[in-house]
Design an enzyme around this catalytic site. Structure first.
Site, short mmCIF file in Angstrom:
data_model
loop_
_atom_site.label_atom_id
_atom_site.label_comp_id
_atom_site.label_asym_id
_atom_site.label_seq_id
_atom_site.Cartn_x
_atom_site.Cartn_y
_atom_site.Cartn_z
N ILE A 156 0.84 -1.21 0.00
CA ILE A 156 0.00 0.00 0.00
C ILE A 156 0.87 1.25 0.00
O ILE A 156 0.62 2.20 -0.75
CB ILE A 156 -0.97 -0.02 1.21
CG1 ILE A 156 -1.97 -1.17 1.05
CG2 ILE A 156 -1.70 1.32 1.32
CD1 ILE A 156 -2.84 -1.43 2.27
N ALA A 244 -4.44 2.60 8.41
CA ALA A 244 -3.85 1.28 8.69
C ALA A 244 -4.71 0.55 9.73
O ALA A 244 -5.56 -0.27 9.36
CB ALA A 244 -2.42 1.45 9.16
N ARG A 245 -4.51 0.87 10.99
CA ARG A 245 -5.30 0.30 12.07
C ARG A 245 -5.41 1.31 13.19
O ARG A 245 -4.46 2.07 13.44
CB ARG A 245 -4.63 -0.96 12.64
CG ARG A 245 -4.92 -2.24 11.89
CD ARG A 245 -6.39 -2.65 11.95
NE ARG A 245 -6.68 -3.82 11.14
CZ ARG A 245 -7.01 -3.80 9.85
NH1 ARG A 245 -7.08 -2.65 9.21
NH2 ARG A 245 -7.28 -4.90 9.20
N GLU A 274 -12.65 0.27 17.49
CA GLU A 274 -13.59 0.11 16.38
C GLU A 274 -14.50 -1.09 16.58
O GLU A 274 -14.03 -2.11 17.08
CB GLU A 274 -12.73 -0.10 15.11
CG GLU A 274 -13.30 0.52 13.89
CD GLU A 274 -12.37 0.30 12.69
OE1 GLU A 274 -11.26 0.86 12.70
OE2 GLU A 274 -12.77 -0.44 11.79
N HIS A 292 -13.69 3.24 8.08
CA HIS A 292 -12.91 2.07 7.67
C HIS A 292 -13.35 1.56 6.29
O HIS A 292 -13.85 0.44 6.14
CB HIS A 292 -13.04 0.94 8.72
CG HIS A 292 -11.94 -0.08 8.61
ND1 HIS A 292 -11.53 -0.88 9.66
CD2 HIS A 292 -11.15 -0.47 7.56
CE1 HIS A 292 -10.56 -1.69 9.28
NE2 HIS A 292 -10.31 -1.46 8.00
N ILE A 293 -13.16 2.42 5.29
CA ILE A 293 -13.61 2.08 3.94
C ILE A 293 -12.44 1.99 2.94
O ILE A 293 -12.65 2.06 1.73
CB ILE A 293 -14.65 3.11 3.42
CG1 ILE A 293 -14.11 4.55 3.56
CG2 ILE A 293 -15.98 2.94 4.12
CD1 ILE A 293 -14.94 5.59 2.83
N GLY A 294 -11.21 1.82 3.47
CA GLY A 294 -10.05 1.78 2.58
C GLY A 294 -10.21 0.75 1.46
O GLY A 294 -9.86 0.99 0.31
N ALA A 295 -10.72 -0.42 1.81
CA ALA A 295 -10.83 -1.51 0.82
C ALA A 295 -12.22 -1.60 0.23
O ALA A 295 -12.50 -2.53 -0.54
CB ALA A 295 -10.47 -2.83 1.49
C1 3PG Z 1 -7.90 -4.74 5.45
O1 3PG Z 1 -7.16 -5.08 6.38
O2 3PG Z 1 -8.02 -5.44 4.43
C2 3PG Z 1 -8.64 -3.45 5.52
O3 3PG Z 1 -8.46 -2.83 6.75
C3 3PG Z 1 -10.09 -3.58 5.15
O4 3PG Z 1 -10.89 -4.16 6.13
P1 3PG Z 1 -12.42 -4.52 5.80
O5 3PG Z 1 -12.38 -5.75 4.92
O6 3PG Z 1 -13.07 -4.79 7.10
O7 3PG Z 1 -13.02 -3.39 5.06
#
Ligand code: 3PG
Length: 323
Positions: A156, A244-245, A274, A292-295
């Site tokens: 990343i 990240a976390r 969280e 927490h919407i990175g992915a």
């Molecule tokens: C990850 O570790 O892949 C990200 O933090 C995304 O987490 P999530 O699948 O709960 O959105």
């Protein structure tokens, strides 16, 4: 028949592949208290970050043969414990790289131009308030020419470096990336550019960066990468992004640094405790927030679904039937 519980959901790309191989897939979420009982009926469990897969749950489900983490972080799974019990554990480490890197860029642009604050405060504004906000948020900056420190320069961090270099930023990683940074110009019909990015010491990164992004793995109990000591060393007016976390930046130290003016803005996609987040963090006027919407993009989730389905099929020795 093999039964899979995708307890935090799974993209249709993965569900379809599994179903075509004759696997039964349940995507309806089961709460933690009911999981030990309900999981007796499943051979495989796939989760995102919401479902915790700790030792006691693993012990309660001796029939479980596969645990999948649709995503990167495995901090919600007792991986070694499961593997020692003969359970296969997989994640999808690269499927969401681009999405997380793009979210970090979004937060950086948002902080640089007060976008998050303007969106909070403009609704209902009359002419006087409009003009007051124009003045308040009219002190923005360009990203071009600014320095971005990246703490953790794995997949990343490297993707973020490529985007930031493309935006004209100077990039300082705290460790040398294993591979050159690749500016992928394929869509413009051009060849990729490979950049060998030297690392800098942490003190230099902290002291020289206008923006700092955390892109490292982090487990419960780890010390924060940015705690009170590190935040004393940052350049005054720095902007910090944590996608990240929760805990990788100490929230208490961050609030103090925001209030003293040492940190100008922060952007948080992840939170201590969280899915709860403290009221002080959620209501702080200089924190850009996302839940927490990175992915959480269509592209990343489709890639994750396909990759995870592939691991399940491989593990159970199954093939996709073309109807
Ligand atoms: C990850 O570790 O892949 C990200 O933090 C995304 O987490 P999530 O699948 O709960 O959105």
């Amino acid at each position: 028949m093999i039964r899979v519980l995708a307890n935090d959901g799974m993209h249709a790309s993965g569900v379809d592949l599994l179903k075509k191989a004759g696997i039964e897939v349940q995507t309806q979420h089961i709460e933690a208290a009911a999981l030990p009982g309900e999981l007796q009926n499943f051979d495989a469990l796939v989760v995102r970050s919401a479902t915790k897969v700790r030792g006691p749950l693993i012990d309660a489900c001796p029939n479980l043969r596969f645990i999948g983490r649709g995503g990167v972080g495995m901090d919600n799974i007792d991986v070694d414990y499961a593997q020692n019990k003969g359970i296969a554990v997989y994640n999808t480490p690269d499927s969401s790289t681009q999405s997380v890197a793009e979210l970090v860029m979004g937060h950086m642009y948002s902080m640089a131009r007060f976008l998050y604050a303007a969106n909070r405060n403009m609704p209902g504004a009359d002419a006087a308030k409009f003009n007051a906000l124009k003045k308040e948020y009219g002190k923005g900056m360009e990203l071009r020419g600014r320095t971005l420190g990246i703490i953790g320069c794995g997949r990343i961090g490297q993707a973020l470096a490529a985007l930031a270099i493309g935006a004209g930023m100077k990039v300082l990683p705290n460790r040398r990336p294993n591979n050159p940074i690749v500016l992928d110009l394929f869509i413009n019909g051009l060849d990729p550019i490979h950049i060998d990015l030297p690392a800098v010491e942490m003190d230099e990164l902290l002291g020289q960066s206008d923006f700092i992004s955390l892109n490292l793995s982090f487990n419960e109990g780890d010390p924060p990468a940015l705690g009170p000591e590190e935040l004393k060393l940052v350049r005054k007016g720095v902007c910090i992004v944590n996608a990240a976390r929760g805990g990788a930046v100490s929230e208490a130290a961050l609030l103090e640094a925001l209030d003293s003016g040492q940190v100008a803005h922060a952007a948080l996609d992840v939170f201590e405790g969280e899915p709860s987040a403290s009221a002080e963090i959620l209501n702080h006027p200089r924190i850009s927030l996302s839940p927490h919407i990175g992915a959480a993009t269509a592209e990343a989730q489709a890639r994750i679904g396909t990759e995870m389905a592939g691991y399940i099929l491989q593990h159970f020795g199954l093939e996709v039937h073309s109807n």
